[in-house]
Design a protein around this motif. Structure first.
Motif, PDB file in Angstrom:
ATOM      1  N   ILE A   6       0.850  -1.180   0.000  1.00 18.68           N
ATOM      2  CA  ILE A   6       0.000   0.000   0.000  1.00 18.68           C
ATOM      3  C   ILE A   6       0.887   1.231   0.000  1.00 18.68           C
ATOM      4  O   ILE A   6       2.068   1.171   0.342  1.00 18.68           O
ATOM      5  CB  ILE A   6      -0.964   0.031   1.206  1.00 18.68           C
ATOM      6  N   ALA A   7       0.292   2.325  -0.386  1.00 16.52           N
ATOM      7  CA  ALA A   7       1.046   3.573  -0.415  1.00 16.52           C
ATOM      8  C   ALA A   7       1.456   3.954   0.999  1.00 16.52           C
ATOM      9  O   ALA A   7       0.823   3.557   1.977  1.00 16.52           O
ATOM     10  CB  ALA A   7       0.186   4.672  -1.031  1.00 16.52           C
ATOM     11  N   SER A   8       2.529   4.724   1.087  1.00 17.35           N
ATOM     12  CA  SER A   8       2.995   5.140   2.410  1.00 17.35           C
ATOM     13  C   SER A   8       2.106   6.263   2.933  1.00 17.35           C
ATOM     14  O   SER A   8       1.455   6.976   2.177  1.00 17.35           O
ATOM     15  CB  SER A   8       4.457   5.587   2.337  1.00 17.35           C
ATOM     16  N   MET A   9       2.120   6.416   4.242  1.00 19.23           N
ATOM     17  CA  MET A   9       1.300   7.423   4.904  1.00 19.23           C
ATOM     18  C   MET A   9       1.836   8.806   4.543  1.00 19.23           C
ATOM     19  O   MET A   9       3.011   9.093   4.756  1.00 19.23           O
ATOM     20  CB  MET A   9       1.354   7.205   6.412  1.00 19.23           C
ATOM     21  N   PRO A  10       0.970   9.677   3.986  1.00 17.24           N
ATOM     22  CA  PRO A  10       1.441  11.022   3.637  1.00 17.24           C
ATOM     23  C   PRO A  10       1.620  11.859   4.902  1.00 17.24           C
ATOM     24  O   PRO A  10       0.976  11.606   5.919  1.00 17.24           O
ATOM     25  CB  PRO A  10       0.314  11.572   2.761  1.00 17.24           C
ATOM     26  N   PRO A  11       2.484  12.867   4.840  1.00 20.83           N
ATOM     27  CA  PRO A  11       2.644  13.737   6.010  1.00 20.83           C
ATOM     28  C   PRO A  11       1.335  14.490   6.270  1.00 20.83           C
ATOM     29  O   PRO A  11       0.671  14.916   5.323  1.00 20.83           O
ATOM     30  CB  PRO A  11       3.768  14.697   5.620  1.00 20.83           C
ATOM     31  N   PRO A  12       0.937  14.643   7.541  1.00 21.28           N
ATOM     32  CA  PRO A  12      -0.347  15.267   7.877  1.00 21.28           C
ATOM     33  C   PRO A  12      -0.529  16.655   7.263  1.00 21.28           C
ATOM     34  O   PRO A  12      -1.644  17.025   6.886  1.00 21.28           O
ATOM     35  CB  PRO A  12      -0.326  15.338   9.407  1.00 21.28           C
ATOM     36  N   GLU A  13       0.531  17.419   7.111  1.00 20.83           N
ATOM     37  CA  GLU A  13       0.387  18.774   6.564  1.00 20.83           C
ATOM     38  C   GLU A  13       0.055  18.770   5.067  1.00 20.83           C
ATOM     39  O   GLU A  13      -0.405  19.763   4.529  1.00 20.83           O
ATOM     40  CB  GLU A  13       1.638  19.630   6.838  1.00 20.83           C
ATOM     41  N   LYS A  14       0.246  17.639   4.404  1.00 23.31           N
ATOM     42  CA  LYS A  14      -0.067  17.547   2.980  1.00 23.31           C
ATOM     43  C   LYS A  14      -1.478  17.015   2.726  1.00 23.31           C
ATOM     44  O   LYS A  14      -1.923  16.994   1.594  1.00 23.31           O
ATOM     45  CB  LYS A  14       0.945  16.647   2.282  1.00 23.31           C
ATOM     46  N   VAL A  15      -2.163  16.560   3.772  1.00 23.00           N
ATOM     47  CA  VAL A  15      -3.498  15.986   3.606  1.00 23.00           C
ATOM     48  C   VAL A  15      -4.547  17.054   3.908  1.00 23.00           C
ATOM     49  O   VAL A  15      -4.586  17.609   5.002  1.00 23.00           O
ATOM     50  CB  VAL A  15      -3.696  14.767   4.545  1.00 23.00           C
ATOM     51  N   THR A  16      -5.380  17.327   2.901  1.00 28.47           N
ATOM     52  CA  THR A  16      -6.510  18.242   3.095  1.00 28.47           C
ATOM     53  C   THR A  16      -7.792  17.420   3.006  1.00 28.47           C
ATOM     54  O   THR A  16      -7.751  16.211   2.752  1.00 28.47           O
ATOM     55  CB  THR A  16      -6.527  19.346   2.013  1.00 28.47           C
ATOM     56  N   SER A  17      -8.911  18.079   3.155  1.00 27.40           N
ATOM     57  CA  SER A  17     -10.181  17.341   3.093  1.00 27.40           C
ATOM     58  C   SER A  17     -10.467  16.824   1.691  1.00 27.40           C
ATOM     59  O   SER A  17     -11.266  15.904   1.526  1.00 27.40           O
ATOM     60  CB  SER A  17     -11.331  18.216   3.582  1.00 27.40           C
ATOM     61  N   ASP A  18      -9.799  17.396   0.651  1.00 30.26           N
ATOM     62  CA  ASP A  18     -10.037  16.974  -0.729  1.00 30.26           C
ATOM     63  C   ASP A  18      -8.872  16.202  -1.335  1.00 30.26           C
ATOM     64  O   ASP A  18      -8.862  15.962  -2.543  1.00 30.26           O
ATOM     65  CB  ASP A  18     -10.363  18.190  -1.603  1.00 30.26           C
ATOM     66  N   THR A  19      -7.897  15.813  -0.529  1.00 32.12           N
ATOM     67  CA  THR A  19      -6.767  15.030  -1.037  1.00 32.12           C
ATOM     68  C   THR A  19      -7.233  13.612  -1.324  1.00 32.12           C
ATOM     69  O   THR A  19      -7.782  12.950  -0.440  1.00 32.12           O
ATOM     70  CB  THR A  19      -5.627  14.982   0.012  1.00 32.12           C
ATOM     71  N   PRO A  20      -7.018  13.122  -2.566  1.00 29.94           N
ATOM     72  CA  PRO A  20      -7.377  11.725  -2.843  1.00 29.94           C
ATOM     73  C   PRO A  20      -6.457  10.783  -2.057  1.00 29.94           C
ATOM     74  O   PRO A  20      -5.240  10.916  -2.110  1.00 29.94           O
ATOM     75  CB  PRO A  20      -7.166  11.564  -4.346  1.00 29.94           C
ATOM     76  N   LEU A  21      -7.076   9.886  -1.328  1.00 32.50           N
ATOM     77  CA  LEU A  21      -6.320   8.937  -0.499  1.00 32.50           C
ATOM     78  C   LEU A  21      -6.750   7.521  -0.848  1.00 32.50           C
ATOM     79  O   LEU A  21      -7.941   7.267  -1.066  1.00 32.50           O
ATOM     80  CB  LEU A  21      -6.600   9.197   0.985  1.00 32.50           C
ATOM     81  N   ARG A  22      -5.784   6.598  -0.879  1.00 35.79           N
ATOM     82  CA  ARG A  22      -6.140   5.195  -1.046  1.00 35.79           C
ATOM     83  C   ARG A  22      -7.011   4.808   0.142  1.00 35.79           C
ATOM     84  O   ARG A  22      -6.902   5.369   1.238  1.00 35.79           O
ATOM     85  CB  ARG A  22      -4.883   4.307  -1.073  1.00 35.79           C
ATOM     86  N   LEU A  23      -7.908   3.856  -0.058  1.00 33.28           N
ATOM     87  CA  LEU A  23      -8.865   3.509   0.992  1.00 33.28           C
ATOM     88  C   LEU A  23      -8.176   3.065   2.278  1.00 33.28           C
ATOM     89  O   LEU A  23      -8.636   3.377   3.375  1.00 33.28           O
ATOM     90  CB  LEU A  23      -9.830   2.432   0.501  1.00 33.28           C
ATOM     91  N   GLU A  24      -7.066   2.333   2.148  1.00 33.79           N
ATOM     92  CA  GLU A  24      -6.343   1.876   3.347  1.00 33.79           C
ATOM     93  C   GLU A  24      -5.861   3.065   4.169  1.00 33.79           C
ATOM     94  O   GLU A  24      -5.997   3.093   5.394  1.00 33.79           O
ATOM     95  CB  GLU A  24      -5.144   1.000   2.960  1.00 33.79           C
ATOM     96  N   ILE A  25      -5.280   4.068   3.472  1.00 38.69           N
ATOM     97  CA  ILE A  25      -4.758   5.255   4.149  1.00 38.69           C
ATOM     98  C   ILE A  25      -5.910   6.082   4.716  1.00 38.69           C
ATOM     99  O   ILE A  25      -5.859   6.557   5.859  1.00 38.69           O
ATOM    100  CB  ILE A  25      -3.909   6.101   3.166  1.00 38.69           C
ATOM    101  N   ALA A  26      -6.965   6.254   3.931  1.00 41.28           N
ATOM    102  CA  ALA A  26      -8.116   7.036   4.384  1.00 41.28           C
ATOM    103  C   ALA A  26      -8.726   6.423   5.637  1.00 41.28           C
ATOM    104  O   ALA A  26      -9.115   7.138   6.565  1.00 41.28           O
ATOM    105  CB  ALA A  26      -9.154   7.131   3.273  1.00 41.28           C
ATOM    106  N   ALA A  27      -8.798   5.096   5.687  1.00 45.16           N
ATOM    107  CA  ALA A  27      -9.359   4.421   6.861  1.00 45.16           C
ATOM    108  C   ALA A  27      -8.492   4.673   8.088  1.00 45.16           C
ATOM    109  O   ALA A  27      -9.019   4.940   9.176  1.00 45.16           O
ATOM    110  CB  ALA A  27      -9.486   2.916   6.597  1.00 45.16           C
ATOM    111  N   VAL A  28      -7.182   4.640   7.927  1.00 43.45           N
ATOM    112  CA  VAL A  28      -6.276   4.863   9.063  1.00 43.45           C
ATOM    113  C   VAL A  28      -6.378   6.300   9.562  1.00 43.45           C
ATOM    114  O   VAL A  28      -6.423   6.555  10.763  1.00 43.45           O
ATOM    115  CB  VAL A  28      -4.812   4.518   8.667  1.00 43.45           C
ATOM    116  N   ILE A  29      -6.456   7.251   8.627  1.00 45.66           N
ATOM    117  CA  ILE A  29      -6.512   8.660   9.031  1.00 45.66           C
ATOM    118  C   ILE A  29      -7.872   8.996   9.643  1.00 45.66           C
ATOM    119  O   ILE A  29      -7.947   9.635  10.697  1.00 45.66           O
ATOM    120  CB  ILE A  29      -6.219   9.588   7.827  1.00 45.66           C
ATOM    121  N   ALA A  30      -8.948   8.577   9.005  1.00 49.23           N
ATOM    122  CA  ALA A  30     -10.286   8.952   9.472  1.00 49.23           C
ATOM    123  C   ALA A  30     -10.725   8.154  10.694  1.00 49.23           C
ATOM    124  O   ALA A  30     -11.529   8.632  11.488  1.00 49.23           O
ATOM    125  CB  ALA A  30     -11.299   8.772   8.344  1.00 49.23           C
TER     126      ALA A  30
END
Length: 153
Positions: A6-30
């Motif tokens: 799976i893709a690596s976890m992006p740095p929190p400062e690069k993630v906005t509410s509209d950043t496309p995230l792989r489902l695995e990453i989105a699940a971990v963040i949300a």
């Protein structure tokens, strides 16, 4: 996690509410407690509650989409219909159903009496309709059994 990369976890400062995230990453963040997985998000997408984008065979969503999904998944207390709360629910909520008044009882009894009268009237007025077309009982006829040719010899 699954066996596929799976893709690596992006740095929190690069993630906005509209950043496309792989489902695995989105699940971990949300859902940082791990209560939601990519498979759970896919199920919500199949139910029509989560917008999922498929790009190059990979599923993506955004935190804004997850927020909308959470709003759709919220359980709102239903307005109670007459008599829909059971006794246990009423007691648990500390509510007490007021006893019905005598005028309510009279109205109910009147309505029941009218309904019974209508049913009786309908029963009396509906005569059997098939008596004319139904054949009358036939007179009993004596049946003579046939003897088969093999028994005659």
């Amino acid at each position: 996690m699954c066996c596929c990369a799976i893709a690596s976890m992006p740095p929190p400062e690069k993630v906005t509410s509209d950043t496309p995230l792989r489902l695995e990453i989105a699940a971990v963040i949300a859902f940082p407690d791990g209560s939601m997985t990519a498979a759970g998000l896919r199920r919500e997408g199949a139910r029509g509650r989560l917008v999922i984008e498929r790009i190059a065979g990979k599923d993506f969503t955004t935190l804004a989409n997850i927020e909308r999904m959470r709003e759709l998944c919220q359980l709102h207390p239903k307005e109670l219909d007459f008599g829909s709360a059971g006794n246990a629910e009423t007691r648990k909520a500390g509510l007490r159903t007021p006893p019905s008044t005598s005028s309510e009882t009279e109205n109910i009894q009147r309505a029941q009496a009218v309904a019974r009268a209508i049913v009786m009237e309908l029963k009396e007025s509906s005569k059997p309709t098939s008596t004319g077309s139904t054949p009358q009982r036939r007179e009993k006829v004596r049946v003579i059994p046939l003897i088969s040719p093999s028994r005659m010899s």
